[in-house]
Design a protein around this motif. Structure first.
Motif, mmCIF file in Angstrom:
data_model
loop_
_atom_site.group_PDB
_atom_site.id
_atom_site.type_symbol
_atom_site.label_atom_id
_atom_site.label_comp_id
_atom_site.label_asym_id
_atom_site.label_seq_id
_atom_site.Cartn_x
_atom_site.Cartn_y
_atom_site.Cartn_z
ATOM 1 N N ASP A 1 0.861 -1.192 0.000
ATOM 2 C CA ASP A 1 0.000 0.000 0.000
ATOM 3 C C ASP A 1 0.893 1.236 0.000
ATOM 4 O OD1 ASP A 1 -1.674 2.114 0.571
ATOM 5 O OD2 ASP A 1 -2.818 1.068 2.102
ATOM 6 N N LYS A 2 0.972 1.924 -1.129
ATOM 7 C CA LYS A 2 1.918 3.023 -1.277
ATOM 8 C C LYS A 2 1.621 4.206 -0.374
ATOM 9 C CE LYS A 2 3.020 1.888 -6.075
ATOM 10 N NZ LYS A 2 3.043 2.381 -7.473
ATOM 11 N N VAL A 3 0.368 4.392 -0.002
ATOM 12 C CA VAL A 3 0.020 5.519 0.881
ATOM 13 C C VAL A 3 -0.269 5.056 2.303
ATOM 14 C CG1 VAL A 3 -0.825 6.970 -0.991
ATOM 15 C CG2 VAL A 3 -2.404 5.422 0.164
ATOM 16 N N GLN A 4 -0.026 3.772 2.581
ATOM 17 C CA GLN A 4 -0.169 3.191 3.929
ATOM 18 C C GLN A 4 -1.577 3.365 4.500
ATOM 19 O OE1 GLN A 4 3.229 5.315 5.712
ATOM 20 N NE2 GLN A 4 4.294 3.359 5.792
ATOM 21 N N LEU A 5 -2.561 3.372 3.628
ATOM 22 C CA LEU A 5 -3.942 3.541 4.076
ATOM 23 C C LEU A 5 -4.404 2.339 4.883
ATOM 24 C CD1 LEU A 5 -6.592 5.101 4.064
ATOM 25 C CD2 LEU A 5 -7.100 4.100 1.822
ATOM 26 N N MET A 6 -4.208 1.137 4.347
ATOM 27 C CA MET A 6 -4.630 -0.067 5.060
ATOM 28 C C MET A 6 -3.840 -0.236 6.356
ATOM 29 S SD MET A 6 -7.167 -1.968 4.386
ATOM 30 C CE MET A 6 -6.620 -3.202 5.558
ATOM 31 N N GLU A 7 -2.582 0.084 6.315
ATOM 32 C CA GLU A 7 -1.759 -0.026 7.523
ATOM 33 C C GLU A 7 -2.298 0.872 8.630
ATOM 34 O OE1 GLU A 7 2.871 0.753 8.882
ATOM 35 O OE2 GLU A 7 2.396 0.431 6.759
ATOM 36 N N ALA A 8 -2.681 2.090 8.273
ATOM 37 C CA ALA A 8 -3.195 3.041 9.264
ATOM 38 C C ALA A 8 -4.510 2.563 9.859
ATOM 39 C CB ALA A 8 -3.366 4.412 8.621
ATOM 40 N N VAL A 9 -5.405 2.053 8.994
ATOM 41 C CA VAL A 9 -6.700 1.577 9.484
ATOM 42 C C VAL A 9 -6.513 0.325 10.342
ATOM 43 C CG1 VAL A 9 -8.938 0.628 8.810
ATOM 44 C CG2 VAL A 9 -7.970 2.566 7.555
ATOM 45 N N ALA A 10 -5.688 -0.611 9.891
ATOM 46 C CA ALA A 10 -5.486 -1.864 10.615
ATOM 47 C C ALA A 10 -4.950 -1.618 12.022
ATOM 48 C CB ALA A 10 -4.535 -2.768 9.844
ATOM 49 N N LYS A 11 -4.084 -0.632 12.166
ATOM 50 C CA LYS A 11 -3.494 -0.358 13.474
ATOM 51 C C LYS A 11 -4.507 0.192 14.468
ATOM 52 C CE LYS A 11 1.315 0.139 12.047
ATOM 53 N NZ LYS A 11 2.465 1.034 11.853
ATOM 54 N N ARG A 12 -5.648 0.660 13.977
ATOM 55 C CA ARG A 12 -6.696 1.162 14.871
ATOM 56 C C ARG A 12 -7.663 0.068 15.307
ATOM 57 N NH1 ARG A 12 -6.927 5.377 10.650
ATOM 58 N NH2 ARG A 12 -5.538 7.059 11.309
ATOM 59 N N LEU A 13 -7.555 -1.094 14.697
ATOM 60 C CA LEU A 13 -8.461 -2.198 15.028
ATOM 61 C C LEU A 13 -7.873 -3.059 16.129
ATOM 62 C CD1 LEU A 13 -9.359 -3.290 11.375
ATOM 63 C CD2 LEU A 13 -10.925 -2.196 12.983
ATOM 64 N N ASN A 14 -8.681 -3.368 17.140
ATOM 65 C CA ASN A 14 -8.210 -4.305 18.157
ATOM 66 C C ASN A 14 -8.518 -5.735 17.707
ATOM 67 O OD1 ASN A 14 -10.935 -4.973 18.920
ATOM 68 N ND2 ASN A 14 -10.993 -3.160 20.255
ATOM 69 N N ASP A 15 -8.069 -6.713 18.480
ATOM 70 C CA ASP A 15 -8.199 -8.113 18.070
ATOM 71 C C ASP A 15 -9.666 -8.522 17.883
ATOM 72 O OD1 ASP A 15 -5.479 -8.349 18.137
ATOM 73 O OD2 ASP A 15 -5.393 -9.385 20.059
ATOM 74 N N GLU A 16 -10.543 -8.061 18.789
ATOM 75 C CA GLU A 16 -11.952 -8.416 18.675
ATOM 76 C C GLU A 16 -12.568 -7.811 17.420
ATOM 77 O OE1 GLU A 16 -16.197 -7.664 21.014
ATOM 78 O OE2 GLU A 16 -14.312 -7.553 22.136
ATOM 79 N N GLN A 17 -12.213 -6.588 17.107
ATOM 80 C CA GLN A 17 -12.740 -5.946 15.904
ATOM 81 C C GLN A 17 -12.256 -6.650 14.648
ATOM 82 O OE1 GLN A 17 -11.256 -2.023 16.903
ATOM 83 N NE2 GLN A 17 -13.328 -1.243 17.275
ATOM 84 N N ILE A 18 -11.016 -7.097 14.653
ATOM 85 C CA ILE A 18 -10.482 -7.836 13.504
ATOM 86 C C ILE A 18 -11.240 -9.146 13.312
ATOM 87 C CG2 ILE A 18 -8.461 -9.071 12.605
ATOM 88 C CD1 ILE A 18 -6.721 -6.913 13.932
ATOM 89 N N GLU A 19 -11.514 -9.839 14.400
ATOM 90 C CA GLU A 19 -12.296 -11.075 14.329
ATOM 91 C C GLU A 19 -13.684 -10.793 13.772
ATOM 92 O OE1 GLU A 19 -11.688 -14.209 14.968
ATOM 93 O OE2 GLU A 19 -9.798 -14.218 16.071
ATOM 94 N N ALA A 20 -14.296 -9.711 14.241
ATOM 95 C CA ALA A 20 -15.659 -9.384 13.827
ATOM 96 C C ALA A 20 -15.718 -9.015 12.348
ATOM 97 C CB ALA A 20 -16.197 -8.236 14.684
ATOM 98 N N VAL A 21 -14.817 -8.167 11.912
ATOM 99 C CA VAL A 21 -14.779 -7.762 10.502
ATOM 100 C C VAL A 21 -14.546 -8.977 9.605
ATOM 101 C CG1 VAL A 21 -13.387 -6.514 8.797
ATOM 102 C CG2 VAL A 21 -14.086 -5.373 10.902
ATOM 103 N N SER A 22 -13.606 -9.819 9.982
ATOM 104 C CA SER A 22 -13.277 -11.005 9.177
ATOM 105 C C SER A 22 -14.468 -11.944 9.072
ATOM 106 C CB SER A 22 -12.079 -11.735 9.790
ATOM 107 O OG SER A 22 -10.956 -10.893 9.887
ATOM 108 N N ALA A 23 -15.141 -12.168 10.190
ATOM 109 C CA ALA A 23 -16.289 -13.080 10.204
ATOM 110 C C ALA A 23 -17.428 -12.537 9.361
ATOM 111 C CB ALA A 23 -16.760 -13.308 11.642
ATOM 112 N N TYR A 24 -17.698 -11.259 9.480
ATOM 113 C CA TYR A 24 -18.826 -10.696 8.729
ATOM 114 C C TYR A 24 -18.541 -10.682 7.230
ATOM 115 C CZ TYR A 24 -22.295 -7.633 6.760
ATOM 116 O OH TYR A 24 -23.301 -7.134 5.959
ATOM 117 N N LEU A 25 -17.354 -10.256 6.831
ATOM 118 C CA LEU A 25 -17.030 -10.225 5.401
ATOM 119 C C LEU A 25 -17.128 -11.617 4.793
ATOM 120 C CD1 LEU A 25 -14.024 -7.718 5.325
ATOM 121 C CD2 LEU A 25 -16.259 -7.403 4.244
#
Length: 219
Positions: A188-212
Motif C-alpha cells: 500500500d503506497k500511501v499506507q492507508l490499510m496499515e493506518a486503518v489496521a493499526k486502529r483495530l483491536n483483536d476483537e474488531q479484527i475477528e468481527a470484521v473477518s467473520a462478517y465479510l
C-alpha cells in the motif's frame, strides 16, 4: 463529516497512485494461465494445490479465493511476492520461476473464473453484528472508516486498486489485517490499510473477518 470527506480524498489519491504504474500492463492469456496454474513453475506446487481446482481457496490453510478477482490486481500481487513487497515463503517459492507474461496469464485465468459462494463460518450472531457495523458504518470516533469507503459498494472491489473482499475466507482476512497492522505487508503506497489496521483491536479484527466471510462474494 470532515473525517469521511478526508477518507474519500485519501482513497481517491490511493487509487490514482496504485493504478498509475500499471495502466499500460500487458493483458494475459487465460488459456495459457490455466495450463500454468495446473503444472506450476517447475520448482514448486501448482496454484490449485492451495487455491483449489476452481480458485475457491481453502479456509483451513488461510488460502484466499482468487477466482473472479480483478486481473491487474492479481498480477500486481504476484509481482509483489516476487519482489518481496509481499512476504510469504510459500507463494514466493512457488512462483519465483514465472516470467512477467506468465504472471499476467495466470492472473487472467483466475480473473475469468466465477467467484465462489460465500465462505461463511460458524461465527456467533453478536460477533457478526459487530462486524456488520464496522464494515458498513465504521467507527468514526476511533477514525475507523467502513470497508466500503474504499472497497466499493457491498465490498465487491473497485477496479484494480481495491480488491473485492466480500465472501473472502475469514482466516485469510484476519491474517492480512494483522499483516498490515504489524507492518509485514508493504504493498500500500500511501499506507492507508496499515493506518486503518493499526486502529483495530483483536476483537474488531475477528468481527470484521467473520462478517465479510458471511456475505456473498458476488452480487
Amino acid at each position: 463529516m470532515i473525517k469521511k470527506q478526508g477518507l474519500a480524498i485519501i482513497c481517491g489519491i490511493a487509487a490514482l497512485l496504485f493504478g498509475a504504474s500499471f495502466d499500460a500492463s500487458a493483458q494475459g492469456n487465460p488459456e495459457s494461465g490455466q495450463q500454468l496454474s495446473t503444472k506450476g513453475d517447475g520448482s514448486g506446487a501448482p496454484c490449485m494445490a492451495c487455491h483449489g481446482p476452481n480458485g475457491e481457496g481453502n479456509a483451513a490453510g488461510a488460502f484466499p479465493y482468487i477466482a473472479g478477482m480483478n486481473e491487474q490486481y492479481l498480477y500486481r500481487q504476484l509481482r509483489a511476492y516476487q519482489t518481496g513487497d509481499r512476504k510469504n515463503a510459500v507463494m514466493s517459492m512457488n512462483i519465483d520461476n514465472f516470467d512477467d507474461q506468465q504472471l499476467q496469464d495466470i492472473a487472467a485465468y483466475y480473473a475469468s473464473l466465477d467467484k465462489p459462494a460465500s465462505t461463511a463460518s460458524n461465527a456467533n450472531a453478536e460477533l457478526l453484528e459487530q462486524g456488520e457495523s464496522l464494515v458498513n458504518i465504521g467507527n468514526w470516533d476511533e477514525y475507523i472508516p467502513p470497508c466500503s469507503s474504499c472497497h466499493g459498494p457491498n465490498n465487491q472491489g473497485v477496479d484494480e486498486n481495491f480488491p473485492g473482499i466480500a465472501g473472502q475466507h475469514a482466516s485469510y482476512i484476519k491474517q492480512q489485517i494483522n499483516g498490515w497492522k504489524n507492518g509485514d505487508r508493504k504493498t500500500d503506497k500511501v499506507q492507508l490499510m496499515e493506518a486503518v489496521a493499526k486502529r483495530l483491536n483483536d476483537e474488531q479484527i475477528e468481527a470484521v473477518s467473520a462478517y465479510l466471510a458471511s456475505i456473498p462474494a458476488a452480487e
